[in-house]
Design a protein around this motif. Structure first.
Motif, mmCIF file in Angstrom:
data_model
loop_
_atom_site.group_PDB
_atom_site.id
_atom_site.type_symbol
_atom_site.label_atom_id
_atom_site.label_comp_id
_atom_site.label_asym_id
_atom_site.label_seq_id
_atom_site.Cartn_x
_atom_site.Cartn_y
_atom_site.Cartn_z
ATOM 1 N N VAL A 77 0.822 -1.208 0.000
ATOM 2 C CA VAL A 77 0.000 0.000 0.000
ATOM 3 C C VAL A 77 0.858 1.260 0.000
ATOM 4 N N GLU A 78 1.909 1.267 0.796
ATOM 5 C CA GLU A 78 2.803 2.434 0.833
ATOM 6 C C GLU A 78 3.471 2.636 -0.527
ATOM 7 N N LEU A 79 3.821 1.539 -1.190
ATOM 8 C CA LEU A 79 4.453 1.644 -2.505
ATOM 9 C C LEU A 79 3.484 2.196 -3.544
ATOM 10 N N VAL A 80 2.218 1.812 -3.444
ATOM 11 C CA VAL A 80 1.206 2.359 -4.357
ATOM 12 C C VAL A 80 1.089 3.865 -4.147
ATOM 13 N N ALA A 81 1.020 4.290 -2.889
ATOM 14 C CA ALA A 81 0.921 5.724 -2.582
ATOM 15 C C ALA A 81 2.133 6.475 -3.127
ATOM 16 N N LYS A 82 3.313 5.926 -2.908
ATOM 17 C CA LYS A 82 4.536 6.567 -3.390
ATOM 18 C C LYS A 82 4.534 6.668 -4.913
ATOM 19 N N ILE A 87 3.862 10.130 -9.968
ATOM 20 C CA ILE A 87 3.309 10.453 -11.287
ATOM 21 C C ILE A 87 2.219 11.523 -11.180
ATOM 22 N N ASP A 88 2.123 12.128 -9.982
ATOM 23 C CA ASP A 88 1.167 13.204 -9.714
ATOM 24 C C ASP A 88 -0.267 12.775 -10.029
ATOM 25 N N GLN A 89 -0.611 11.553 -9.632
ATOM 26 C CA GLN A 89 -1.964 11.011 -9.827
ATOM 27 C C GLN A 89 -2.702 11.084 -8.493
ATOM 28 N N ARG A 90 -3.714 11.935 -8.415
ATOM 29 C CA ARG A 90 -4.380 12.198 -7.139
ATOM 30 C C ARG A 90 -5.719 11.504 -6.974
ATOM 31 N N SER A 91 -6.149 10.726 -7.961
ATOM 32 C CA SER A 91 -7.398 9.985 -7.814
ATOM 33 C C SER A 91 -7.250 8.626 -8.465
ATOM 34 N N GLU A 92 -7.955 7.636 -7.894
ATOM 35 C CA GLU A 92 -7.843 6.284 -8.434
ATOM 36 C C GLU A 92 -9.064 5.461 -8.072
ATOM 37 N N LEU A 93 -9.265 4.409 -8.843
ATOM 38 C CA LEU A 93 -10.307 3.418 -8.599
ATOM 39 C C LEU A 93 -9.660 2.212 -7.935
ATOM 40 N N LEU A 94 -10.138 1.857 -6.759
ATOM 41 C CA LEU A 94 -9.589 0.702 -6.047
ATOM 42 C C LEU A 94 -10.496 -0.499 -6.251
ATOM 43 N N LEU A 95 -9.960 -1.530 -6.891
ATOM 44 C CA LEU A 95 -10.678 -2.787 -7.056
ATOM 45 C C LEU A 95 -9.952 -3.845 -6.231
ATOM 46 N N ALA A 96 -10.653 -4.444 -5.294
ATOM 47 C CA ALA A 96 -10.026 -5.375 -4.366
ATOM 48 C C ALA A 96 -11.060 -6.392 -3.899
ATOM 49 N N THR A 97 -10.666 -7.222 -2.959
ATOM 50 C CA THR A 97 -11.645 -8.106 -2.350
ATOM 51 C C THR A 97 -12.651 -7.256 -1.574
ATOM 52 N N LYS A 98 -13.810 -7.811 -1.335
ATOM 53 C CA LYS A 98 -14.847 -7.092 -0.587
ATOM 54 C C LYS A 98 -14.303 -6.674 0.784
ATOM 55 N N ALA A 107 -7.598 2.103 1.387
ATOM 56 C CA ALA A 107 -8.046 3.444 1.001
ATOM 57 C C ALA A 107 -7.566 4.504 1.987
ATOM 58 N N GLU A 108 -7.612 4.192 3.282
ATOM 59 C CA GLU A 108 -7.211 5.175 4.291
ATOM 60 C C GLU A 108 -5.738 5.554 4.158
ATOM 61 N N THR A 109 -4.896 4.569 3.857
ATOM 62 C CA THR A 109 -3.477 4.862 3.673
ATOM 63 C C THR A 109 -3.272 5.795 2.486
ATOM 64 N N LEU A 110 -3.967 5.521 1.384
ATOM 65 C CA LEU A 110 -3.843 6.387 0.206
ATOM 66 C C LEU A 110 -4.366 7.794 0.500
ATOM 67 N N GLN A 111 -5.463 7.874 1.231
ATOM 68 C CA GLN A 111 -6.033 9.185 1.563
ATOM 69 C C GLN A 111 -5.090 9.988 2.454
ATOM 70 N N HIS A 113 -2.084 10.107 2.046
ATOM 71 C CA HIS A 113 -1.108 10.655 1.098
ATOM 72 C C HIS A 113 -1.782 11.597 0.099
ATOM 73 N N ASN A 114 -2.961 12.114 0.471
ATOM 74 C CA ASN A 114 -3.703 13.072 -0.358
ATOM 75 C C ASN A 114 -4.131 12.498 -1.697
ATOM 76 N N ILE A 115 -4.501 11.223 -1.696
ATOM 77 C CA ILE A 115 -4.983 10.559 -2.911
ATOM 78 C C ILE A 115 -6.458 10.210 -2.718
ATOM 79 N N SER A 116 -7.297 10.654 -3.645
ATOM 80 C CA SER A 116 -8.730 10.394 -3.589
ATOM 81 C C SER A 116 -9.021 8.976 -4.078
ATOM 82 N N VAL A 117 -9.836 8.244 -3.333
ATOM 83 C CA VAL A 117 -10.119 6.840 -3.650
ATOM 84 C C VAL A 117 -11.594 6.663 -4.006
#
Length: 199
Positions: A77-82, A87-98, A107-111, A113-117
């Motif tokens: 998760v930290e590597l995804v945020a980094k 690449i200055d990407q501030r929003s993403e679609l998270l597809l994962a297990t339920k 999602a909370e970890t990404l948020q 890092h100021n990333i909208s989920v």
């Protein structure tokens, strides 16, 4: 490195049944199981560690202080945020297990890092869970591929799609996703290789 070099790897495989039946129900059981397995691995003194399951990173975060080790863990998760920040990407679609989508740890970890989920709605999460159950039984269908293609297209304003589940690459790739894919596994492997070559 040239020549015939290959990485020296210690692989510790865990019976996934014991993990799966306790996800989201008995956090203490999963965290204790992971702690015991990682402790045995750490005793062998590897240079670094990769946990090859996105959901288990929730439980790693719960026990990492108790492990008391300086051996680096390539945290998915930290590597995804980094990566997204690089690449200055501030929003993403998270597809994962339920579990991963509804528990919120990814999602909370990404948020933080100021990333909208963006997450699929409840019905879509239920359908994804059904497909995940099929994938766990090695059932890969065109119907599942078509479902994910349509789902990603619906949320294409998100910018990129994150694979929060290690099985999803079986049904989605660059041929049926309108969004660029960020795969935590690839980020973990790259981080481990870079680390190994630096020591």
């Amino acid at each position: 490195m040239g020549g015939y070099h290959s990485a020296k790897i210690l692989l510790k495989s865990i019976d996934y049944h014991d993990i799966m039946i306790n996800y989201g129900i008995h956090h203490d059981v999963v965290s204790t199981l992971l702690k015991n397995e990682l402790s045995e691995l750490i005793a062998l003194e590897p240079d670094c560690i990769i946990i090859c399951c996105n959901s288990l990173h929730k439980y790693y975060d719960m026990i990492k202080v108790e492990l008391n080790t300086s051996i680096p863990v390539m945290h998915a998760v930290e590597l995804v945020a980094k990566h997204l920040n690089s690449i200055d990407q501030r929003s993403e679609l998270l597809l994962a297990t339920k579990f991963t989508m509804e528990d919120g740890f990814f999602a909370e970890t990404l948020q933080q890092h100021n990333i909208s989920v963006t997450l699929p709605d409840q019905g879509e999460r239920e359908r994804m869970d059904q497909i995940h159950a099929e994938l766990m039984q090695n059932t890969v269908t065109q119907k599942s591929r078509d479902y994910f293609a349509s789902l990603i297209k619906k949320y294409q304003s998100s910018g990129v799609v994150i694979w929060g589940c290690t099985e999803y690459p079986l049904v989605v790739d660059s041929t049926n996703s309108v969004l660029p894919i960020v795969n935590p596994i690839c980020l973990q492997v790259s981080a481990a290789v870079n680390y190994a070559l630096s020591i």
